[in-house]
Enzyme design. Sequence first.
Site, short mmCIF file in Angstrom:
data_model
loop_
_atom_site.label_atom_id
_atom_site.label_comp_id
_atom_site.label_asym_id
_atom_site.label_seq_id
_atom_site.Cartn_x
_atom_site.Cartn_y
_atom_site.Cartn_z
NE ARG A 173 -4.07 -2.04 1.82
CZ ARG A 173 -4.90 -2.63 2.65
NH1 ARG A 173 -4.68 -2.57 3.94
NH2 ARG A 173 -5.96 -3.28 2.21
N GLY A 186 -12.89 -4.27 0.29
CA GLY A 186 -14.29 -3.85 0.45
C GLY A 186 -14.74 -2.89 -0.63
CE LYS A 205 -20.32 -19.42 4.76
NZ LYS A 205 -20.57 -18.83 6.08
N GLY A 255 -9.21 -10.00 -1.74
CA GLY A 255 -8.04 -10.45 -0.99
C GLY A 255 -7.55 -11.82 -1.43
P1 ADP Z 1 -12.01 -12.90 -2.18
O1 ADP Z 1 -11.26 -12.66 -0.90
O2 ADP Z 1 -11.11 -12.88 -3.37
O3 ADP Z 1 -13.19 -11.97 -2.35
P2 ADP Z 1 -13.56 -15.03 -1.00
O4 ADP Z 1 -13.09 -14.60 0.35
O5 ADP Z 1 -14.96 -14.78 -1.34
O6 ADP Z 1 -12.60 -14.38 -2.12
O7 ADP Z 1 -13.35 -16.59 -1.19
C1 ADP Z 1 -12.14 -17.25 -1.01
C2 ADP Z 1 -12.30 -18.54 -0.26
O8 ADP Z 1 -13.23 -19.41 -0.87
C3 ADP Z 1 -10.99 -19.28 -0.19
O9 ADP Z 1 -10.59 -19.38 1.16
C4 ADP Z 1 -11.30 -20.65 -0.79
O10 ADP Z 1 -10.67 -21.72 -0.11
C5 ADP Z 1 -12.80 -20.73 -0.62
N1 ADP Z 1 -13.38 -21.70 -1.55
C6 ADP Z 1 -13.35 -21.66 -2.89
N2 ADP Z 1 -13.96 -22.74 -3.42
C7 ADP Z 1 -14.38 -23.51 -2.39
C8 ADP Z 1 -15.07 -24.75 -2.29
N3 ADP Z 1 -15.45 -25.44 -3.39
N4 ADP Z 1 -15.33 -25.22 -1.06
C9 ADP Z 1 -14.93 -24.53 0.03
N5 ADP Z 1 -14.29 -23.35 0.01
C10 ADP Z 1 -14.01 -22.84 -1.18
MG MG Z 2 -11.64 -13.30 1.13
#
Ligand code: ADP
Ligand code: MG
Length: 399
Positions: free
Chosen positions: A38, A380, A199, A357
Amino acid sequence: MANFRKLDDLGDVKGKVVLLRIDLNLPMQDGAVTDDTRVRAAAPTIKELSLKGAKVLLLAHFGRPKGMRDPNQSLSLVLGAVEKVLGHEVMFVPEISGDIVKQAVGILGDGDVACLENTRFWPGEEKNDPELVKAIAANGDIYVNDAFSAAHRAHASTEGLAHVLPAYAGRSMQAELEALEKALGNPVKPVAAVVGGAKVSSKLDVLKHLVTQVDHLVIGGGMANTFLAARGVDVGKSLCEHDLTATAEEIMDAADASGCTIHLPYEVVVSKEFAANPPSLRTSNVHEVAADEMILDVGPSAVESVADALKTCKTLVWNGPMGAFETVPFDAATVALAKIAAALTKEGSLVSVAGGGDTVAALHHAGVANDFSYISTAGGAFLEWMEGRELPGVKALEI
Ligand code: ADP
Ligand code: MG
């Protein structure tokens, strides 16, 4: 996106005091900064202003001190990291307004840089209190915002100041806004979005917005399971939000109505235990997942068909990994897709923008982060922008 003032629009700033909002919310461990990304992002703006002879006052928040002074969250703790990146000394000022800041400005020479204290030590920061805004502004001539990552918050230092001083976007803010404009604001079509992660519930608004904006929506990661379940697939022990299948159906209907093609994996990688290289690992058609298996990644053939769709697109926006990429081999689909997107970008046939992230971590893991057109490190704020929301800190910079 409307127009905003950039540093190119600044007149002569020699001797003027610039209040420069940057992101210094740096990760720390045992008293040491573990990642100075950053600071490096803000450095070009700091240097440019300094070279033009401005007196630069850095404004930033650090942690969540909730409106009280907390020595453990003082910005003095990251001063060393800032000095290291800039390659010169930075004066520390333990206030953000008042006589102490005024005196500091008196001591600074043209081109010098000072760092004010954590803005969140003052309750007026998060309340965007006009009195605090006025008090901070009293010691400055110009406001520059270079912290896109804090632009989803209407705080005194991220939004309020833009209304009382001539306001400009810094170079990093400008790069972010231009990249986001190319990705979703005014993209070259066809546009693909890839959304993954754990999710559906955390990205409902993102999905709802994207189906109205893009031509292809690729859903992967854990959230794909909820969509598969909505289509009647038995996802076994997979992470799945069964209470959201109706919502998933609504999103698929909305996609149909706006001509957006949704891509769900028809082939998946499953195992009975969640561990690295588990003995029960296998690739399966989505309709053949056993009751005691978990879907942990998108299968290779399904990745190939996503790649085929991507080859027909001109723009890609990506948030969320395709699988549980932290554990091998469930990183395979994310890595493969990242490499394809990077190759298409290098060829010049795709504008690729990614953020989030875990997504950024996954792209670094795949070794292709530098080949994307733009990588947003603003968690965010990036997601709120993907939801189609207007970010107050950005809106305040508009002309
Ligand atoms: P970002 O931080 O890029 O926005 P998220 O926090 O929404 O992404 O999602 C990342 C997480 O989703 C990771 O920790 C990854 O392990 C989990 N993930 C991805 N696919 C699956 C799956 N099929 N089952 C369980 N967890 C998953
Ligand atoms: Mg995340």
